[in-house]
Enzyme design. Structure first.
Site, mmCIF file in Angstrom:
data_model
loop_
_atom_site.group_PDB
_atom_site.id
_atom_site.type_symbol
_atom_site.label_atom_id
_atom_site.label_comp_id
_atom_site.label_asym_id
_atom_site.label_seq_id
_atom_site.Cartn_x
_atom_site.Cartn_y
_atom_site.Cartn_z
ATOM 1 N N LYS A 88 0.949 -1.044 -0.117
ATOM 2 C CA LYS A 88 -0.020 0.130 0.019
ATOM 3 C C LYS A 88 0.961 1.174 -0.196
ATOM 4 O O LYS A 88 1.679 1.268 0.928
ATOM 5 C CB LYS A 88 -1.031 0.119 1.130
ATOM 6 C CG LYS A 88 -1.775 -1.208 1.247
ATOM 7 C CD LYS A 88 -3.049 -0.980 0.254
ATOM 8 C CE LYS A 88 -4.108 -1.998 0.300
ATOM 9 N NZ LYS A 88 -5.209 -1.847 -0.821
ATOM 10 N N ASP B 71 -0.121 -0.639 -4.882
ATOM 11 C CA ASP B 71 -1.382 -0.054 -4.648
ATOM 12 C C ASP B 71 -1.461 1.169 -3.952
ATOM 13 O O ASP B 71 -1.231 1.362 -2.921
ATOM 14 C CB ASP B 71 -2.337 -1.167 -4.095
ATOM 15 C CG ASP B 71 -3.790 -0.921 -3.840
ATOM 16 O OD1 ASP B 71 -3.988 -0.094 -4.631
ATOM 17 O OD2 ASP B 71 -4.528 -1.485 -3.454
ATOM 18 N N GLU C 267 -1.828 -0.646 -9.111
ATOM 19 C CA GLU C 267 -3.135 -0.702 -8.959
ATOM 20 C C GLU C 267 -3.647 0.786 -8.523
ATOM 21 O O GLU C 267 -2.889 1.403 -7.658
ATOM 22 C CB GLU C 267 -3.566 -1.693 -7.753
ATOM 23 C CG GLU C 267 -4.953 -1.836 -7.787
ATOM 24 C CD GLU C 267 -5.289 -2.917 -6.768
ATOM 25 O OE1 GLU C 267 -6.467 -2.902 -6.303
ATOM 26 O OE2 GLU C 267 -4.298 -3.618 -6.148
ATOM 27 N N ASP D 261 -9.108 -0.054 -10.035
ATOM 28 C CA ASP D 261 -9.726 -0.521 -8.988
ATOM 29 C C ASP D 261 -11.047 0.457 -8.541
ATOM 30 O O ASP D 261 -12.202 0.017 -8.974
ATOM 31 C CB ASP D 261 -8.829 -0.925 -7.825
ATOM 32 C CG ASP D 261 -9.853 -1.551 -6.411
ATOM 33 O OD1 ASP D 261 -10.733 -1.858 -6.515
ATOM 34 O OD2 ASP D 261 -9.109 -1.469 -5.600
ATOM 35 N N LYS E 162 -14.131 -6.721 -7.365
ATOM 36 C CA LYS E 162 -14.370 -6.822 -5.891
ATOM 37 C C LYS E 162 -15.895 -7.076 -5.967
ATOM 38 O O LYS E 162 -16.564 -6.086 -6.464
ATOM 39 C CB LYS E 162 -13.879 -5.674 -5.349
ATOM 40 C CG LYS E 162 -12.536 -5.579 -5.186
ATOM 41 C CD LYS E 162 -11.997 -4.408 -4.356
ATOM 42 C CE LYS E 162 -10.465 -4.313 -4.176
ATOM 43 N NZ LYS E 162 -9.992 -3.113 -3.394
#
Length: 427
Positions: free
Chosen positions: A217, A244, A272, A301, A325
């Site tokens: 992250k 991400d 991402e 995303d 998701k």
């Protein structure tokens, strides 16, 4: 049971004595199907059952699903101390039970827990009062009750529970229900936004546990992100990287990160959501530069929250990968997007919010059963300090193996005071 009345799957009642000397409990047992029957039910996929299986719901309810994390989970847009999700339980008139989960992630999902409980309760009341109808009609009614992105997480949780109950009714594990391509997946594992020292320690731990791909992250502070990447590189020199940013960078900052990594001889396998969900121009620019200059794929995303978003991504070539998701688009929505992405040549990733094995297990079954997912990011049950779920898939490091248990094979249970924990759920 439904309009496809397989007598060989009909449950038989038996009485199980309680070990504590209390009243006996009546339970349901399903006879093992013959080889011919097993072949028949394995061919009854999800799409066929949409119109041929009649769903008759006896009970349905939503419940709080609160579980602490081992450590705070920090991303560019939010920080979690623990899971505060909603579990959904559906029981059919034939006695079969299905479980689902609506995850809550602040600033990512539209619902908070209070809203999710309220909307799940409304949907469950509707299902309990409804006459028996086809699985397809049930799912379409759920979609009308809980439309769009605003209620996508709750919609997914209710859909999961109904589908799980149906798969349980016909004695089929979900990975077969969705196509039976495989019964295993291999996930990455996430390192949230932490200090370089903490990141290095986590990377060493995950290296020992067999994880080959680390999802990092980033997006809060560019210089700190680079220091963390360097620490991970030292601790786990042969790992594969996914970055991400959770919308945290501008397009110029995202490209700068890739340049810095290139100087370190590090090439992520995926970048991402580098920019804000509505920055379509920035997303397209990062995708073009990342691919042409550094050979890095970019995933949408937060920018991929509907079928319309995916059509726009395809039309304008804004990303190489879309992250599926269930909490963003629901189960039916995810299946639509997967079909479109495959037909259009986009690569697929499957991920989640911060979820228990109820939602993660369902998503894993779906990915294994359908096949074709290049990136698997279903790791958050490994980050919980307690496990509120019985059974489900078998875990060996990064590998999840799905058994032949009916449905997704998991159920929520009561965390009892005898175990020194707080009571949160009951069967």
């Amino acid at each position: 049971m439904g309009s496809i009345a397989f007598s060989l799957f009909s449950p038989k009642l038996y009485t199980k004595p309680r070990v504590d000397g209390g009243a006996q409990v009546t339970m349901m047992a399903y006879p093992a199907p013959s080889p011919a029957a097993a072949a028949t039910k394995s061919n009854l996929g999800f799409k066929n059952l949409m119109e041929s299986f009649t769903v008759d719901i006896h009970r349905a309810e939503g419940r709080q699903l609160n579980v602490p994390l081992i450590a705070p989970f920090t991303i560019a847009t939010s920080r979690l101390e623990g899971v505060e999700n909603v579990a959904v339980r559906v029981e059919l008139n034939n006695g079969c039970v299905g479980w689902g989960e609506a995850p809550i992630l602040p600033f990512v999902t539209a619902e908070d827990q209070i809203t999710a409980l309220k909307k799940a309760g409304e949907a469950c009341e509707f299902l309990k009062k409804s006459q028996a109808m086809s699985l397809g009609d049930v799912l379409r009614e759920i979609g009308q009750l809980l439309p769009g992105h605003d209620f996508a997480s709750v919609r997914a949780g209710v859909e999961m529970a109904v589908i799980d109950a149906v798969a349980t009714s016909i004695g089929t594990p979900l990975w077969r229900f969705f196509g039976g391509v495989s019964n295993t997946i291999t996930t990455d594992i996430t390192i949230p936004i932490v200090t370089p020292k903490e990141a290095g320690e986590l990377a060493s731990k995950y290296c020992r546990e067999g994880f080959k791909t680390l999802k990092l992250k980033v997006g809060k502070d560019l210089n700190s992100d680079i220091e963390v990447l360097q620490a991970i590189r030292v601790a786990h020199p042969h790992c594969l990287f996914i970055l991400d940013a959770n919308e945290g960078y501008s397009s110029s900052e995202a490209i700068q990160v890739l340049e810095k990594l290139h100087e370190m001889n590090v090439t992520p396998i995926l970048f991402e959501q580098p920019v804000h969900r509505d920055d379509w121009e920035g997303l397209g620019h990062v995708t073009q530069v990342a691919k042409s200059k550094f050979g890095v794929s970019v995933a949408a995303d937060e920018s991929c929250r509907s079928l319309a978003d995916v059509k726009e991504i395809i039309k304008r070539q804004l990303a190489d990968v879309v992250n599926i998701k269930l909490a963003k688009v629901g189960v039916l929505g995810a299946l639509e997007i997967i079909d479109l992405a495959k037909a259009s040549g986009l690569d697929l990733m499957i991920g989640g919010m911060v979820e228990t094995r109820l939602a993660m297990g369902f998503a894993g079954h779906l990915a294994a059963g359908l096949g074709g997912f290049k990136f698997i990011d279903l790791d958050t049950p490994l980050l919980l300090s307690e496990d509120p779920v019985f059974e489900g898939y078998e875990v060996s490091g990064p590998t999840y193996k799905f058994t032949n248990a009916r449905g997704h094979g998991s159920m929520a249970h009561r965390l009892t005071k005898e175990r020194g924990l707080v009571s949160r759920l009951s069967e």
